[in-house]
Design an enzyme around this catalytic site. Structure first.
Site, PDB file in Angstrom:
ATOM      1  N   GLN A   4       0.849  -1.027  -0.081  1.00 22.82           N
ATOM      2  CA  GLN A   4      -0.049  -0.181   0.048  1.00 22.82           C
ATOM      3  C   GLN A   4       0.985   1.347   0.022  1.00 22.82           C
ATOM      4  O   GLN A   4       1.414   1.710   0.898  1.00 22.82           O
ATOM      5  CB  GLN A   4      -0.933  -0.136   1.076  1.00 22.82           C
ATOM      6  CG  GLN A   4      -1.581   1.268   1.319  1.00 22.82           C
ATOM      7  CD  GLN A   4      -2.789   1.801   0.181  1.00 22.82           C
ATOM      8  OE1 GLN A   4      -3.082   0.634  -0.614  1.00 22.82           O
ATOM      9  NE2 GLN A   4      -2.795   2.817  -0.175  1.00 22.82           N
ATOM     10  N   GLN A  35       0.047   4.620  -1.103  1.00 20.34           N
ATOM     11  CA  GLN A  35      -0.328   6.045  -0.654  1.00 20.34           C
ATOM     12  C   GLN A  35      -0.392   6.144   0.795  1.00 20.34           C
ATOM     13  O   GLN A  35      -0.814   5.129   1.564  1.00 20.34           O
ATOM     14  CB  GLN A  35      -1.865   6.016  -1.413  1.00 20.34           C
ATOM     15  CG  GLN A  35      -2.506   7.322  -1.285  1.00 20.34           C
ATOM     16  CD  GLN A  35      -3.870   7.250  -1.759  1.00 20.34           C
ATOM     17  OE1 GLN A  35      -4.571   6.496  -1.595  1.00 20.34           O
ATOM     18  NE2 GLN A  35      -4.419   8.480  -2.442  1.00 20.34           N
ATOM     19  N   GLY A  95     -10.697  -0.009  -1.080  1.00 18.04           N
ATOM     20  CA  GLY A  95      -9.952   0.020  -2.357  1.00 18.04           C
ATOM     21  C   GLY A  95      -8.680   0.749  -2.847  1.00 18.04           C
ATOM     22  O   GLY A  95      -8.619   2.016  -1.941  1.00 18.04           O
ATOM     23  N   MET A  96      -7.999   0.467  -3.639  1.00 22.18           N
ATOM     24  CA  MET A  96      -6.827   1.307  -4.069  1.00 22.18           C
ATOM     25  C   MET A  96      -6.959   1.153  -5.485  1.00 22.18           C
ATOM     26  O   MET A  96      -6.567   0.077  -5.958  1.00 22.18           O
ATOM     27  CB  MET A  96      -5.390   0.925  -3.511  1.00 22.18           C
ATOM     28  CG  MET A  96      -4.379   1.767  -3.620  1.00 22.18           C
ATOM     29  SD  MET A  96      -4.654   3.512  -3.011  1.00 22.18           S
ATOM     30  CE  MET A  96      -3.656   4.388  -4.142  1.00 22.18           C
ATOM     31  N   GLU A  97      -6.807   2.526  -6.033  1.00 17.18           N
ATOM     32  CA  GLU A  97      -6.853   2.755  -7.283  1.00 17.18           C
ATOM     33  C   GLU A  97      -5.740   2.366  -8.186  1.00 17.18           C
ATOM     34  O   GLU A  97      -5.243   3.188  -9.384  1.00 17.18           O
ATOM     35  CB  GLU A  97      -7.569   3.996  -7.691  1.00 17.18           C
ATOM     36  CG  GLU A  97      -6.502   5.262  -7.377  1.00 17.18           C
ATOM     37  CD  GLU A  97      -6.610   5.655  -5.871  1.00 17.18           C
ATOM     38  OE1 GLU A  97      -6.320   6.840  -5.636  1.00 17.18           O
ATOM     39  OE2 GLU A  97      -7.201   5.100  -4.938  1.00 17.18           O
ATOM     40  N   ASN A  98      -4.842   1.411  -7.945  1.00 15.00           N
ATOM     41  CA  ASN A  98      -3.597   1.098  -8.644  1.00 15.00           C
ATOM     42  C   ASN A  98      -3.913   1.043 -10.073  1.00 15.00           C
ATOM     43  O   ASN A  98      -4.913   0.350 -10.404  1.00 15.00           O
ATOM     44  CB  ASN A  98      -3.162  -0.075  -8.213  1.00 15.00           C
ATOM     45  CG  ASN A  98      -2.605   0.123  -6.732  1.00 15.00           C
ATOM     46  OD1 ASN A  98      -1.883   1.132  -6.216  1.00 15.00           O
ATOM     47  ND2 ASN A  98      -2.975  -0.884  -5.764  1.00 15.00           N
ATOM     48  N   HIS A 100     -16.203   3.836  -7.549  1.00 16.76           N
ATOM     49  CA  HIS A 100     -15.111   4.709  -7.097  1.00 16.76           C
ATOM     50  C   HIS A 100     -13.875   4.559  -7.549  1.00 16.76           C
ATOM     51  O   HIS A 100     -13.030   5.565  -7.971  1.00 16.76           O
ATOM     52  CB  HIS A 100     -15.140   4.607  -5.421  1.00 16.76           C
ATOM     53  CG  HIS A 100     -14.442   5.833  -4.860  1.00 16.76           C
ATOM     54  ND1 HIS A 100     -14.793   6.992  -4.662  1.00 16.76           N
ATOM     55  CD2 HIS A 100     -13.109   5.748  -4.610  1.00 16.76           C
ATOM     56  CE1 HIS A 100     -14.075   7.640  -3.913  1.00 16.76           C
ATOM     57  NE2 HIS A 100     -12.888   7.215  -3.974  1.00 16.76           N
ATOM     58  N   GLU A 101     -13.296   3.450  -7.384  1.00 20.36           N
ATOM     59  CA  GLU A 101     -12.011   3.310  -7.748  1.00 20.36           C
ATOM     60  C   GLU A 101     -11.870   3.110  -9.333  1.00 20.36           C
ATOM     61  O   GLU A 101     -10.787   3.678  -9.826  1.00 20.36           O
ATOM     62  CB  GLU A 101     -11.684   1.746  -7.408  1.00 20.36           C
ATOM     63  CG  GLU A 101     -11.725   1.470  -5.925  1.00 20.36           C
ATOM     64  CD  GLU A 101     -10.976   2.511  -5.086  1.00 20.36           C
ATOM     65  OE1 GLU A 101      -9.867   3.373  -5.438  1.00 20.36           O
ATOM     66  OE2 GLU A 101     -11.283   2.766  -4.006  1.00 20.36           O
ATOM     67  N   HIS A 121     -11.378   6.732 -10.465  1.00 23.40           N
ATOM     68  CA  HIS A 121      -9.797   6.999 -10.151  1.00 23.40           C
ATOM     69  C   HIS A 121      -9.205   7.155 -11.470  1.00 23.40           C
ATOM     70  O   HIS A 121      -8.263   7.796 -11.479  1.00 23.40           O
ATOM     71  CB  HIS A 121      -9.442   6.508  -9.072  1.00 23.40           C
ATOM     72  CG  HIS A 121      -9.456   6.952  -7.809  1.00 23.40           C
ATOM     73  ND1 HIS A 121      -8.956   8.624  -7.605  1.00 23.40           N
ATOM     74  CD2 HIS A 121      -9.984   6.669  -6.428  1.00 23.40           C
ATOM     75  CE1 HIS A 121      -9.379   8.681  -6.107  1.00 23.40           C
ATOM     76  NE2 HIS A 121      -9.822   7.681  -5.461  1.00 23.40           N
ATOM     77  N   GLU A 139     -10.149  13.107  -4.525  1.00 25.61           N
ATOM     78  CA  GLU A 139     -11.283  12.334  -4.103  1.00 25.61           C
ATOM     79  C   GLU A 139     -12.438  13.091  -4.294  1.00 25.61           C
ATOM     80  O   GLU A 139     -13.688  12.361  -4.543  1.00 25.61           O
ATOM     81  CB  GLU A 139     -10.991  12.052  -2.747  1.00 25.61           C
ATOM     82  CG  GLU A 139      -9.784  11.186  -2.447  1.00 25.61           C
ATOM     83  CD  GLU A 139     -10.150   9.762  -2.961  1.00 25.61           C
ATOM     84  OE1 GLU A 139     -10.903   9.596  -3.387  1.00 25.61           O
ATOM     85  OE2 GLU A 139      -8.922   8.954  -2.947  1.00 25.61           O
ATOM     86  N   ASP A 168      -1.541  11.057   5.606  1.00 15.33           N
ATOM     87  CA  ASP A 168      -2.427  10.354   6.079  1.00 15.33           C
ATOM     88  C   ASP A 168      -3.597  11.382   6.813  1.00 15.33           C
ATOM     89  O   ASP A 168      -4.860  10.999   6.875  1.00 15.33           O
ATOM     90  CB  ASP A 168      -2.256   9.154   6.785  1.00 15.33           C
ATOM     91  CG  ASP A 168      -1.958   7.986   5.749  1.00 15.33           C
ATOM     92  OD1 ASP A 168      -1.763   8.386   4.576  1.00 15.33           O
ATOM     93  OD2 ASP A 168      -1.520   6.967   6.309  1.00 15.33           O
ATOM     94  N   TYR A 204     -13.246  13.841   0.379  1.00 14.54           N
ATOM     95  CA  TYR A 204     -14.263  13.282  -0.342  1.00 14.54           C
ATOM     96  C   TYR A 204     -15.662  13.740  -0.593  1.00 14.54           C
ATOM     97  O   TYR A 204     -16.236  14.111  -1.688  1.00 14.54           O
ATOM     98  CB  TYR A 204     -14.312  11.539   0.189  1.00 14.54           C
ATOM     99  CG  TYR A 204     -13.176  10.677   0.413  1.00 14.54           C
ATOM    100  CD1 TYR A 204     -13.084   9.856  -0.518  1.00 14.54           C
ATOM    101  CD2 TYR A 204     -12.011  11.093   1.095  1.00 14.54           C
ATOM    102  CE1 TYR A 204     -12.173   8.811  -0.692  1.00 14.54           C
ATOM    103  CE2 TYR A 204     -10.939  10.191   0.877  1.00 14.54           C
ATOM    104  CZ  TYR A 204     -11.173   9.167   0.239  1.00 14.54           C
ATOM    105  OH  TYR A 204      -9.990   8.242   0.190  1.00 14.54           O
ATOM    106  N   ARG A 259      -9.832  -3.198   7.703  1.00 16.89           N
ATOM    107  CA  ARG A 259     -10.164  -2.020   6.896  1.00 16.89           C
ATOM    108  C   ARG A 259     -10.333  -0.868   7.980  1.00 16.89           C
ATOM    109  O   ARG A 259     -11.140  -0.744   8.676  1.00 16.89           O
ATOM    110  CB  ARG A 259     -11.505  -2.370   6.180  1.00 16.89           C
ATOM    111  CG  ARG A 259     -11.861  -1.131   5.133  1.00 16.89           C
ATOM    112  CD  ARG A 259     -13.290  -1.557   4.462  1.00 16.89           C
ATOM    113  NE  ARG A 259     -13.629  -0.390   3.626  1.00 16.89           N
ATOM    114  CZ  ARG A 259     -14.801  -0.601   2.898  1.00 16.89           C
ATOM    115  NH1 ARG A 259     -15.380  -1.565   3.106  1.00 16.89           N
ATOM    116  NH2 ARG A 259     -15.185   0.371   2.161  1.00 16.89           N
ATOM    117  N   LYS A 293     -11.586   2.117   7.866  1.00 15.56           N
ATOM    118  CA  LYS A 293     -12.841   2.716   7.940  1.00 15.56           C
ATOM    119  C   LYS A 293     -13.605   2.183   9.034  1.00 15.56           C
ATOM    120  O   LYS A 293     -14.658   2.847   9.626  1.00 15.56           O
ATOM    121  CB  LYS A 293     -13.408   2.890   6.722  1.00 15.56           C
ATOM    122  CG  LYS A 293     -14.844   3.242   6.528  1.00 15.56           C
ATOM    123  CD  LYS A 293     -15.451   2.600   5.356  1.00 15.56           C
ATOM    124  CE  LYS A 293     -17.116   3.060   5.115  1.00 15.56           C
ATOM    125  NZ  LYS A 293     -17.777   2.399   4.066  1.00 15.56           N
TER     126      LYS A 293
END
Length: 599
Positions: free
Chosen positions: A137, A139, A267-270, A293-294, A297, A316, A371, A379, A552, A554
């Site tokens: 990860q 970011q 999720g991560m938008e790689n 969402h991803e 991105h 975001e 972070d 967002y 997660r 969140k």
């Protein structure tokens, strides 16, 4: 339009990087990497192509990486390099002297077992329970803990990688990916589109692939693949919808990788390969707005990228707005308005919790971990600002503006001031009345929300309110009209329960709707929060199981915070955390460590 003038604001430096890209910039890297699960390390070398005009040095970012040797161009003889004094947040600047005409720098390096970007999972921590797993990860500024790089979102580069792994596993990157294992354990990757370092990614595990469309597919552990492929079957439809809204998808394939549950984000938008949490696999496709969402991105963030983490809202805010437009196109305006309403609730909660200076869209995160800026302000306040613009000028004109924005600044960085210039020129265009209505200062540079913001109105939630009222008036839960409710209606229902509620009422709801055993992570997380606030001990076993197996952030942060409100809860939080912490990624446990240390 003339970009030279428009981009002049981007001379400001990135407070979270030692690199000096205006003097010497990395444009391409060829990596050769070896993954060692037994030692929990990545070792190898990178050949970095440097663009400069006789600069005395090139500076990269590293944190905790062992630099073994540095050479220039094709000369195998090592040169002296310098590491700047270590900064606890940023790590070190790697200063490499350049000679006149130097085009390449070769860096030999090795990661440490505790590299913050990397999570090494034992077989027992995976779905299949047989093979180990590794994922990254990067970011916001964690790429520098596993690869030397100019770790600023303002620096873009292409790359290739040769990756050697145990032959029974499969590696994947933010690049063109293999769809099956080979016998050698050696794989080659290429990313032809220039990306910033925070989008560098690597995952290695017992993975298989299933197509879900011509350009889309899913990777997962074999035991999870069938469910994952079913859950994400509409991905190609989402991709086509996104293209209809804002232009061609420029990344080739769009695939998803379902990670083990310790992944700290939804999720991560790689690029080319979204990393996704298994907590969105609900069995009814009700949580796939995260995929939208991803996917969004791929335009907002990956294509047009925030220049620094102070401008994170540009990534975001646009992405949330775009995600909801995709969902509206696929499932209707009433459905999308539920998402906006839940997001608005999250925003109001965040505004209560954050210090005022962190509630502006444009942030000042100098000297802080970026972070700290990854909040609902970027967002949801960002999304509501864009909805505000849409209301003022109309959807058709606003869509033209967004399409032009993405096409004009493709594969470039964007800061807030540059965005304002573009907005002034392309949308406001000298209209003083519109400028006053837009009220840029209140939205972008001022804390909180402008007083004029209208709260979203979700028709489907009005129906939930009607059932809640019936319940308050004595109707038994089993007699309420809930048969067609989605996850979103259930979330709203739980959030709307009275703050004072008896254990018997909670038990009655639980027996009727089986909340404690819910397989839907969003619904379960809301219910567990209620259980903690009201000491509903019938849900504590499920709470411990959830906190132990789900990483997660969140979900974790609100639950741990809620537990810390009481002495009994604090003891339980510490007991659970001692067992759960090894299952969390550094992004999650760093935040929770700080929470518990304050107690």
């Amino acid at each position: 339009m003339d970009l030279t003038n428009t981009l002049h604001h981007q001379n400001q430096s990135d407070p979270h990087s030692f690199s000096k890209p205006k003097e010497a910039k990395i444009t391409h890297v060829d990596w050769v990497l070896k993954i060692d699960f037994s030692l929990k390390k990545i070792s190898g070398a990178g050949t970095y192509f440097v663009q400069h005009k006789n600069a005395p040095e090139v500076v990269l970012d590293v944190k905790g990486i062992l630099i073994q040797k540095v050479t220039l161009d094709d000369n195998p003889e090592g040169i002296e390099f310098k590491l700047s004094e270590e900064n606890p947040i940023l790590g070190n600047g790697l200063h490499i002297p350049l000679k006149q005409g130097t085009e390449k720098v070769v860096i030999h390096f090795e990661t440490q077992p505790d590299a913050a970007a990397l999570q090494w999972l034992e077989p027992s921590q995976t779905a299949g329970k047989v093979f180990p797993f590794l994922f990254t990860q990067s970011q916001a500024i964690l790429a520098r803990t596993w690869l030397p790089c100019q770790d600023s979102p303002s620096v873009r580069f292409t790359y290739t990688a040769q990756v050697t792994i145990p032959p029974h596993l499969l590696p994947l990157m933010s690049a063109d990916n293999p769809q099956c294992k080979n016998e050698t354990g050696i794989y080659y990757f290429m990313m032809e589109q220039p990306i910033p370092s925070y989008l560098l990614s690597l995952a290695v595990g017992d993975l298989e692939f299933a197509p879900v469309g011509g350009r889309c597919g899913v990777y997962a552990e074999p035991v999870s693949l069938e469910n994952a492929a079913w859950e994400f079957a509409e991905t190609e439809k989402m991709l086509k919808t996104a293209e209809q809204l804002y232009g061609h998808y420029l990344w080739g394939r769009y695939d998803l990788l379902v990670l083990p549950p310790s992944f700290p984000f939804g999720g991560m938008e790689n690029p080319k390969l979204t990393f996704a949490t298994p907590t969105i696999i609900a069995g009814d496709r009700s949580l796939t707005s995260l995929v939208a969402h991803e996917l969004a991105h791929s335009w907002s963030g990956n294509l047009v990228t925030n220049a620094t983490w102070n401008d994170f809202w540009l990534n975001e805010g646009f992405t949330v707005y775009f995600e909801r437009r995709i969902m509206e196109h696929l499932y209707g305006q009433e459905y999308a308005e539920m998402l906006h309403t839940l997001g608005y609730q999250d925003l109001l909660q965040t505004l209560k919790e954050l210090p005022e200076h962190d509630t502006s869209l444009k942030l000042d995160l100098s000297g802080r971990d970026p972070d700290e800026g990854l909040t609902e302000i970027a967002y949801e306040k960002g999304n509501y600002f864009l909805r505000h613009l849409e209301r003022l000028v109309g959807r058709e004109k606003f869509d033209q503006f967004v399409t032009t924005y993405f096409s004009t600044f493709s594969f470039q960085s964007m800061d807030t001031e540059c965005f304002i210039e573009f907005l002034e020129k392309e949308l406001i265009n000298g209209n003083e009345e519109l400028r006053q209505q837009v009220n840029l200062n209140a939205w972008i540079y001022s804390p909180g929300l402008p007083a004029t913001i209208p709260a979203p109105q979700a028709v489907l939630f009005e129906k939930v309110e009607q059932e809640l009222q019936r319940w308050r008036e004595g109707t038994k839960p089993v007699e309420l009209e809930t048969s067609n409710w989605s996850s979103h209606e259930w979330q709203y229902f739980l959030r709307s329960l009275p703050s004072e509620i008896t254990e018997s009422k909670l038990s009655e709801l639980d027996q009727a709707y089986n909340f404690t055993q819910s397989g839907n992570s969003e619904v379960l997380a809301e219910w567990l929060l209620i259980a903690v606030h009201h000491q509903y001990q019938s849900a504590y076993e499920a709470l411990e199981n959830f906190l132990t197996h789900v990483g997660r952030r969140k979900f974790l942060m609100p639950l741990y915070k809620a537990l810390l409100h009481t002495q009994e809860g604090t003891a339980l939080a510490k007991k659970i955390y001692s067992k759960a912490r090894p299952n969390y990624h550094a992004v999650a446990y760093t935040s929770i460590d700080q929470l518990l240390e304050a107690k």
